[in-house]
Design a protein around this motif. Structure first.
Motif, PDB file in Angstrom:
ATOM      1  N   ALA A 323      28.634  52.038 -39.494  1.00  0.00           N
ATOM      2  CA  ALA A 323      27.273  51.612 -39.189  1.00  0.00           C
ATOM      3  C   ALA A 323      27.181  50.887 -37.848  1.00  0.00           C
ATOM      4  N   ASP A 324      28.075  49.915 -37.600  1.00  0.00           N
ATOM      5  CA  ASP A 324      28.070  49.213 -36.313  1.00  0.00           C
ATOM      6  C   ASP A 324      29.495  48.947 -35.895  1.00  0.00           C
ATOM      7  N   GLY A 325      29.688  48.092 -34.890  1.00  0.00           N
ATOM      8  CA  GLY A 325      31.020  47.829 -34.370  1.00  0.00           C
ATOM      9  C   GLY A 325      31.643  46.596 -34.981  1.00  0.00           C
ATOM     10  N   VAL A 326      32.205  45.721 -34.124  1.00  0.00           N
ATOM     11  CA  VAL A 326      32.871  44.508 -34.606  1.00  0.00           C
ATOM     12  C   VAL A 326      32.441  43.320 -33.749  1.00  0.00           C
ATOM     13  N   PRO A 327      32.355  42.121 -34.341  1.00  0.00           N
ATOM     14  CA  PRO A 327      31.859  40.956 -33.596  1.00  0.00           C
ATOM     15  C   PRO A 327      32.665  40.594 -32.350  1.00  0.00           C
ATOM     16  N   PRO A 328      34.017  40.625 -32.359  1.00  0.00           N
ATOM     17  CA  PRO A 328      34.713  40.222 -31.129  1.00  0.00           C
ATOM     18  C   PRO A 328      34.339  41.068 -29.915  1.00  0.00           C
ATOM     19  N   ASN A 329      33.949  42.326 -30.145  1.00  0.00           N
ATOM     20  CA  ASN A 329      33.530  43.194 -29.042  1.00  0.00           C
ATOM     21  C   ASN A 329      32.030  43.107 -28.752  1.00  0.00           C
ATOM     22  N   ARG A 330      31.329  42.224 -29.462  1.00  0.00           N
ATOM     23  CA  ARG A 330      29.868  42.075 -29.334  1.00  0.00           C
ATOM     24  C   ARG A 330      29.150  43.383 -29.681  1.00  0.00           C
ATOM     25  N   THR A 331      29.740  44.181 -30.567  1.00  0.00           N
ATOM     26  CA  THR A 331      29.134  45.460 -30.957  1.00  0.00           C
ATOM     27  C   THR A 331      28.637  45.461 -32.394  1.00  0.00           C
ATOM     28  N   ALA A 332      28.850  44.347 -33.142  1.00  0.00           N
ATOM     29  CA  ALA A 332      28.189  44.193 -34.440  1.00  0.00           C
ATOM     30  C   ALA A 332      26.704  43.927 -34.189  1.00  0.00           C
ATOM     31  N   TRP A 333      25.824  44.502 -35.029  1.00  0.00           N
ATOM     32  CA  TRP A 333      24.368  44.375 -34.817  1.00  0.00           C
ATOM     33  C   TRP A 333      23.885  43.119 -35.502  1.00  0.00           C
ATOM     34  N   MET A 334      23.498  42.118 -34.713  1.00  0.00           N
ATOM     35  CA  MET A 334      23.171  40.789 -35.206  1.00  0.00           C
ATOM     36  C   MET A 334      21.686  40.476 -35.067  1.00  0.00           C
ATOM     37  N   ASN A 335      21.167  39.649 -35.975  1.00  0.00           N
ATOM     38  CA  ASN A 335      19.789  39.176 -35.857  1.00  0.00           C
ATOM     39  C   ASN A 335      19.635  38.222 -34.679  1.00  0.00           C
ATOM     40  N   GLU A 336      20.525  37.244 -34.581  1.00  0.00           N
ATOM     41  CA  GLU A 336      20.493  36.291 -33.476  1.00  0.00           C
ATOM     42  C   GLU A 336      21.470  36.738 -32.402  1.00  0.00           C
ATOM     43  N   PRO A 337      21.197  36.424 -31.143  1.00  0.00           N
ATOM     44  CA  PRO A 337      22.066  36.916 -30.071  1.00  0.00           C
ATOM     45  C   PRO A 337      23.444  36.269 -30.093  1.00  0.00           C
ATOM     46  N   TYR A 338      24.398  36.946 -29.470  1.00  0.00           N
ATOM     47  CA  TYR A 338      25.718  36.369 -29.255  1.00  0.00           C
ATOM     48  C   TYR A 338      25.607  35.184 -28.299  1.00  0.00           C
ATOM     49  N   ALA A 339      26.658  34.384 -28.264  1.00  0.00           N
ATOM     50  CA  ALA A 339      26.637  33.183 -27.424  1.00  0.00           C
ATOM     51  C   ALA A 339      26.399  33.527 -25.956  1.00  0.00           C
ATOM     52  N   ASP A 340      26.880  34.688 -25.524  1.00  0.00           N
ATOM     53  CA  ASP A 340      26.677  35.076 -24.127  1.00  0.00           C
ATOM     54  C   ASP A 340      25.627  36.172 -23.975  1.00  0.00           C
ATOM     55  N   GLY A 341      24.784  36.354 -25.006  1.00  0.00           N
ATOM     56  CA  GLY A 341      23.669  37.287 -24.911  1.00  0.00           C
ATOM     57  C   GLY A 341      23.924  38.609 -25.593  1.00  0.00           C
ATOM     58  N   GLY A 342      22.850  39.330 -25.889  1.00  0.00           N
ATOM     59  CA  GLY A 342      22.944  40.629 -26.536  1.00  0.00           C
ATOM     60  C   GLY A 342      23.013  40.516 -28.047  1.00  0.00           C
ATOM     61  N   GLY A 344      24.227  43.423 -29.947  1.00  0.00           N
ATOM     62  CA  GLY A 344      24.991  44.537 -30.471  1.00  0.00           C
ATOM     63  C   GLY A 344      24.054  45.668 -30.868  1.00  0.00           C
ATOM     64  N   ALA A 345      24.578  46.642 -31.608  1.00  0.00           N
ATOM     65  CA  ALA A 345      23.759  47.801 -31.972  1.00  0.00           C
ATOM     66  C   ALA A 345      24.432  48.573 -33.083  1.00  0.00           C
ATOM     67  N   LEU A 346      23.657  49.430 -33.738  1.00  0.00           N
ATOM     68  CA  LEU A 346      24.251  50.410 -34.646  1.00  0.00           C
ATOM     69  C   LEU A 346      25.047  51.418 -33.823  1.00  0.00           C
ATOM     70  N   CYS A 347      26.083  51.992 -34.425  1.00  0.00           N
ATOM     71  CA  CYS A 347      26.873  53.003 -33.717  1.00  0.00           C
ATOM     72  C   CYS A 347      26.721  54.351 -34.418  1.00  0.00           C
ATOM     73  N   VAL A 348      25.478  54.778 -34.565  1.00  0.00           N
ATOM     74  CA  VAL A 348      25.170  56.115 -35.078  1.00  0.00           C
ATOM     75  C   VAL A 348      24.260  56.803 -34.065  1.00  0.00           C
ATOM     76  N   HIS A 349      24.071  58.091 -34.261  1.00  0.00           N
ATOM     77  CA  HIS A 349      23.274  58.886 -33.334  1.00  0.00           C
ATOM     78  C   HIS A 349      21.832  58.368 -33.287  1.00  0.00           C
ATOM     79  N   GLY A 350      21.268  58.349 -32.075  1.00  0.00           N
ATOM     80  CA  GLY A 350      19.875  57.944 -31.922  1.00  0.00           C
ATOM     81  C   GLY A 350      19.645  57.242 -30.608  1.00  0.00           C
ATOM     82  N   ALA A 351      18.534  57.550 -29.965  1.00  0.00           N
ATOM     83  CA  ALA A 351      18.238  56.997 -28.641  1.00  0.00           C
ATOM     84  C   ALA A 351      17.630  55.609 -28.699  1.00  0.00           C
ATOM     85  N   THR A 352      17.111  55.212 -29.859  1.00  0.00           N
ATOM     86  CA  THR A 352      16.503  53.893 -30.013  1.00  0.00           C
ATOM     87  C   THR A 352      16.990  53.265 -31.315  1.00  0.00           C
ATOM     88  N   PRO A 353      16.874  51.942 -31.447  1.00  0.00           N
ATOM     89  CA  PRO A 353      17.266  51.308 -32.713  1.00  0.00           C
ATOM     90  C   PRO A 353      16.542  51.903 -33.913  1.00  0.00           C
TER      91      PRO A 353
END
Length: 572
Positions: A323-342, A344-353
């Protein structure tokens, strides 16, 4: 005394373990002194005197002297084939404690290049930027292709990080794969670019496929040897069952094809030859990371539902989806942003969330409708909520009794999501040894409050979820003792600081996550996972009493004896 199912109280045992703490892990967490085995089945449990009455001329009696007996340990998320293939002699170990810097890794690669013909691939696994000296000295410093170019200019090099969600390659590998500044990463993937716009050699998530698809695949014979080597190691750790979480066409591009369909072939051949000395539950992997519902349907049509010669040794019960990535890579899809921004996202096919959410829901609905258990790799809280919504929607659209879907990892699963999982009989599979490994690192990634909450085991148990715990090897070593200690203490590897101590659990709960709860995940709790009459004789003998031991003592416990299917397969 609990007698066998036929009521033959005096049936002679082939093996008796007596005079210890036998933690049965039954519904009442009963502790007895002894257990008797005949053939591959437990025939009695009870006091030492009662069980000794089953001694006969051919009985082997093991005097425990107060030591602990547990059900055979079930590592419920362990990439067995990949673990074997990414260790020597098949690959370099660049994650051991002796490898503490980029310079150390480069030296290992230099030595490997000296013994490899020009043009031959050099591969490895295990590096973690969070613990490399150069990266610690300068957080902006990441491994770079130039570090590897300097020691292996004539060999393509691919080093997978500890999480298996990122690779570090050199210029020769980029050229071999046709990757340059104009290359577009697959959906759900990222190619890191430097200030000059050129690839740095770091490829994240689905972008790894661009390299891994080019690396030559091992033969079936090599896969078999790798699997058997892993199982021999698991026996020394008391592990008799594990879940192989993802084998199929979606894993073809994983490092060395460690998740590919060819590994099912290797397992099936071992079972047919009565040479697989473990109980392996398989999640099929019809679609790759970054895949689509169409990929999933094609993969399922190709796989169908493979059958093994002995379903108690090898059994395909479910489907894995990323479904998504992993937090250390900032690729887990989070409600609140990471400490340095962003976020993350789902890692499935699709041009938009929104399109990605729709695609993920359709993937889950398709696998559910096909009758499979679903294990979904998902780590960010926003992604987890999406997955739980999709589980519930799939069940409402096509009701199925006891589907036992589960969230894999579930790093930041909320209390609300846990309650919904429990209400539907769904599960969560967590990774306490990864928590121990990365908890200090995560403070800088998501902030101290969220870092402390990561893997909320106590909240999950309190919600009524049948929590499972696992190593995710090769992400960490398959050491359940470290996992249990982590669940008891929530200490970090680097500092020893306790991270979220309110999420600690007790010994029985931690052990259940590696035994009877894991058997439930396998749909096998009726015949394994606890020490009860009529269940298979898979047992683990530890060198000391566990009751009352502190977490550090649990982590240092040695496995003295492992019994699989009634046979002693490891004896220290």
């Amino acid at each position: 005394m609990s007698a066998n199912r036929t009521g033959k109280h005096r049936e002679t045992a082939s093996l008796i373990l007596t005079g210890g703490q036998v933690l049965t892990m039954d519904e009442g967490s009963t502790v007895v002194e002894a257990v008797a085995v005949r053939g591959n089945e437990i025939i009695a449990t009870g006091s030492a005197s009662e069980v000794r009455a089953l001694t006969g001329p051919g009985t082997r009696v093991v005097e425990l002297g107060g030591r602990t007996v547990l059900p055979g340990i079930n590592d419920s998320h362990l990439h067995g084939a990949a673990y074997g293939l990414t260790r020597p002699p098949f690959a370099l170990d660049v994650g051991s404690p002796a490898v503490a810097s980029i310079a150390d890794i480069a030296e290992n690669v230099r030595r490997a290049a000296a013994g490899t013909p020009p043009g031959g691939w050099i591969i490895g696994l295990g590096w973690d930027a969070g613990y490399l000296a150069e990266c610690l000295a300068d957080p902006r410093r990441l491994p770079h292709r130039r570090d590897l170019d300097a020691v292996a200019p004539d060999h393509p090099v691919c080093l997978t990080d500890f999480s298996s969600h990122m690779v570090w390659v050199n210029s020769a590998a980029l050229r071999r794969c046709g990757i340059d500044s104009a290359t577009v990463a697959p959906s759900g993937g990222v190619i890191d670019l430097g200030l000059n716009g050129e690839p740095t050699g770091i490829l994240r998530e689905a972008a790894q496929r661009l390299v891994q698809e080019v690396i030559p695949s091992p033969t079936t014979g090599q896969r078999r040897r790798a699997i058997q080597g892993v199982i021999a190691e698991l026996h020394t750790r008391g592990i008799t069952s594990y879940t192989e979480p993802g084998l199929g066409p979606g894993g073809t591009s994983a490092l060395l094809g460690g998740l590919s369909t060819e590994n099912w072939t290797a397992y099936a051949e071992l079972v047919a030859e009565d040479a697989l000395n473990a109980r392996v539950t398989v999640l099929l992997l019809p679609a790759p990371m970054g895949g689509s519902a169409a990929d999933l349907r094609r993969g399922l049509a190709e796989l169908r539902r493979p059958v093994s010669a002995d379903p108690r040794r090898l059994n395909a019960v479910g489907v894995k989806i990323f479904a998504d990535g992993v937090p250390p890579n900032r690729t887990a899809w989070m409600n609140e942003p990471y400490a340095d921004g962003g976020h993350g996202a789902l890692c499935v096919h699709g041009a938009t969330p929104a399109l990605q959410v729709a695609e993920l829901r359709e993937m889950i609905r398709t696998a559910h409708a096909a009758g499979f258990q679903l294990g979904v790799h998902v780590t960010g809280d926003r992604a987890i909520d999406t997955v739980v919504d999709a589980f519930v929607a799939a069940q409402e659209a096509e009701p199925r009794p006891d589907a036992r879907h589960y969230v894999i990892h579930g790093d930041f699963v909320s209390a609300d999501a846990l309650a919904r999982l429990a209400a539907h009989g769904y599960g969560v599979n967590m990774n306490p040894a990864i928590k121990w490994t990365i908890s200090d690192l995560m403070d800088d990634v998501v902030g101290e409050e969220r870092s402390a909450y990561q893997w909320p085991v106590r909240t999950a148990f309190d919600a009524g979820v049948a929590v499972c715990a696992s190593s995710d090897a090769p992400i960490t070593e398959p050491d359940w003792r470290r996992g249990v200690a982590g669940m008891l203490s929530r200490e970090s590897k680097a500092s020893g600081r306790r991270s979220g101590p309110e999420q600690c659990v007790g010994l029985d709960e931690a052990l259940r996550a590696y035994t009877v709860n894991a058997a439930r995940q396998d749909f096998a709790e009726s015949w394994k996972g606890s020490i009860e009459v009529g269940k298979v004789a898979d047992l683990c003998v530890l060198d000391r009493p566990l009751r009352g031991a502190d977490p550090h003592a649990v982590a240092e416990t040695e496995v003295d004896l492992t019994v699989f299917d009634g046979r002693i397969v490891h004896e220290r």
